[in-house]
Design a protein around this motif. Structure first.
Motif, mmCIF file in Angstrom:
data_model
loop_
_atom_site.group_PDB
_atom_site.id
_atom_site.type_symbol
_atom_site.label_atom_id
_atom_site.label_comp_id
_atom_site.label_asym_id
_atom_site.label_seq_id
_atom_site.Cartn_x
_atom_site.Cartn_y
_atom_site.Cartn_z
ATOM 1 N N ALA A 90 33.261 36.207 38.940
ATOM 2 C CA ALA A 90 33.719 36.014 40.318
ATOM 3 C C ALA A 90 32.969 34.874 41.000
ATOM 4 O O ALA A 90 31.839 34.533 40.616
ATOM 5 N N ILE A 91 33.578 34.316 42.021
ATOM 6 C CA ILE A 91 32.984 33.166 42.702
ATOM 7 C C ILE A 91 31.634 33.501 43.337
ATOM 8 O O ILE A 91 30.792 32.630 43.459
ATOM 9 N N ASP A 92 31.417 34.765 43.717
ATOM 10 C CA ASP A 92 30.134 35.150 44.294
ATOM 11 C C ASP A 92 29.207 35.799 43.257
ATOM 12 O O ASP A 92 28.144 36.307 43.608
ATOM 13 N N GLU A 93 29.630 35.798 41.996
ATOM 14 C CA GLU A 93 28.869 36.328 40.869
ATOM 15 C C GLU A 93 28.631 37.840 40.943
ATOM 16 O O GLU A 93 27.836 38.378 40.187
ATOM 17 N N ARG A 94 29.328 38.526 41.858
ATOM 18 C CA ARG A 94 29.219 39.983 41.946
ATOM 19 C C ARG A 94 30.212 40.621 40.995
ATOM 20 O O ARG A 94 31.312 40.094 40.781
ATOM 21 N N PRO A 95 29.865 41.789 40.432
ATOM 22 C CA PRO A 95 30.828 42.493 39.574
ATOM 23 C C PRO A 95 32.010 42.993 40.395
ATOM 24 O O PRO A 95 31.927 43.147 41.615
ATOM 25 N N VAL A 96 33.107 43.248 39.703
ATOM 26 C CA VAL A 96 34.373 43.613 40.323
ATOM 27 C C VAL A 96 34.673 45.095 40.099
ATOM 28 O O VAL A 96 34.453 45.615 39.008
ATOM 29 N N ASP A 97 35.167 45.752 41.152
ATOM 30 C CA ASP A 97 35.588 47.147 41.011
ATOM 31 C C ASP A 97 36.999 47.398 41.533
ATOM 32 O O ASP A 97 37.595 48.430 41.240
ATOM 33 N N LEU A 98 37.557 46.479 42.305
ATOM 34 C CA LEU A 98 38.946 46.579 42.778
ATOM 35 C C LEU A 98 39.730 45.409 42.208
ATOM 36 O O LEU A 98 39.351 44.243 42.394
ATOM 37 N N VAL A 99 40.823 45.732 41.511
ATOM 38 C CA VAL A 99 41.595 44.701 40.824
ATOM 39 C C VAL A 99 43.075 44.890 41.125
ATOM 40 O O VAL A 99 43.620 45.982 40.924
ATOM 41 N N PHE A 100 43.710 43.834 41.592
ATOM 42 C CA PHE A 100 45.153 43.848 41.834
ATOM 43 C C PHE A 100 45.785 42.803 40.929
ATOM 44 O O PHE A 100 45.594 41.611 41.121
ATOM 45 N N LEU A 101 46.506 43.279 39.917
ATOM 46 C CA LEU A 101 47.250 42.392 39.024
ATOM 47 C C LEU A 101 48.579 42.056 39.690
ATOM 48 O O LEU A 101 49.274 42.949 40.186
ATOM 49 N N LEU A 102 48.936 40.785 39.677
ATOM 50 C CA LEU A 102 50.217 40.361 40.231
ATOM 51 C C LEU A 102 50.933 39.462 39.228
ATOM 52 O O LEU A 102 50.375 38.457 38.776
ATOM 53 N N LEU A 103 52.139 39.846 38.880
ATOM 54 C CA LEU A 103 52.986 39.035 38.011
ATOM 55 C C LEU A 103 54.168 38.553 38.830
ATOM 56 O O LEU A 103 54.801 39.335 39.549
ATOM 57 N N LEU A 104 54.473 37.275 38.705
ATOM 58 C CA LEU A 104 55.538 36.651 39.489
ATOM 59 C C LEU A 104 56.529 35.943 38.579
ATOM 60 O O LEU A 104 56.160 35.459 37.515
ATOM 61 N N PRO A 105 57.784 35.846 39.038
ATOM 62 C CA PRO A 105 58.753 35.033 38.290
ATOM 63 C C PRO A 105 58.329 33.561 38.339
ATOM 64 O O PRO A 105 57.710 33.134 39.313
ATOM 65 N N THR A 106 58.654 32.813 37.318
ATOM 66 C CA THR A 106 58.290 31.389 37.317
ATOM 67 C C THR A 106 59.023 30.634 38.421
ATOM 68 O O THR A 106 58.518 29.640 38.925
ATOM 69 N N ASP A 107 60.186 31.120 38.796
ATOM 70 C CA ASP A 107 60.975 30.444 39.824
ATOM 71 C C ASP A 107 60.917 31.177 41.161
ATOM 72 O O ASP A 107 61.877 31.175 41.918
ATOM 73 N N ALA A 108 59.775 31.787 41.471
ATOM 74 C CA ALA A 108 59.626 32.529 42.727
ATOM 75 C C ALA A 108 59.974 31.627 43.905
ATOM 76 O O ALA A 108 59.550 30.474 43.969
ATOM 77 N N GLN A 109 60.764 32.170 44.805
ATOM 78 C CA GLN A 109 61.193 31.419 45.991
ATOM 79 C C GLN A 109 61.095 32.316 47.213
ATOM 80 O O GLN A 109 61.033 33.531 47.104
ATOM 81 N N GLY A 110 61.102 31.704 48.373
ATOM 82 C CA GLY A 110 61.130 32.451 49.614
ATOM 83 C C GLY A 110 60.008 33.469 49.708
ATOM 84 O O GLY A 110 58.849 33.153 49.478
#
Length: 152
Positions: A90-110
């Motif tokens: 992580a950018i602050d070098e702290r370990p992570v405990d909350l994770v949100f995976l997001l998958l998007l279409p390649t042609d995401a619009q609007g």
């Protein structure tokens, strides 16, 4: 775009055990592949490719791994709270405990294009994040992520 359009209650988990960032990405890819009927290896490759551009560990113990895929038709999310935090570069070098995976279409619009901003905005809310960390179960974690007033 709202959290409800991205995340469903069955894609939220509390107390997930993982040993490393690599194992976590494997687990997330497997969860998403099962939910979407896709190949877990392809999802994992897409996540690794994105992580290669720079860590999606945004700080304060939060990671937002994401990828754009042709096989994804609408934004898909998966939220996990880890039992024990892991190093995620992580950018602050702290370990992570909350994770949100997001998958998007390649042609995401609007509104689809704004899915990542929607998730990031919620994950920057310090009160909401504190409530997520204190949520007693996946249902309470989901309600908190949605912004419901249900007590964790």
């Amino acid at each position: 775009m709202t959290i409800d359009e991205i995340l469903s209650p069955d894609q939220v988990a509390v107390g997930v055990r993982t040993a490393s960032k690599a194992a976590l990405l494997d687990d997330l890819a497997r969860r998403a592949a099962q939910a979407l009927g896709l190949d877990a290896a392809s999802l994992r490759t897409a996540l690794e490719k994105r992580e290669g551009l720079g860590s999606t560990g945004v700080g304060d113990g939060i990671a937002l791994p994401h990828a754009r895929l042709e096989s994804v038709r609408r934004p898909f999310g998966c939220l996990v709270r880890l039992r024990d935090a892991v190093d995620f570069d992580a950018i602050d070098e702290r370990p992570v405990d909350l994770v949100f995976l997001l998958l998007l279409p390649t042609d995401a619009q609007g509104s689809q294009f704004n899915a990542l901003a929607c998730v990031a905005r919620r994950m920057r809310d310090t009160e909401a994040v504190a409530a997520m960390r204190g949520a007693r179960d996946a249902g309470a974690l989901y309600a908190t992520m949605r912004g419901s007033r249900t007590a964790p």
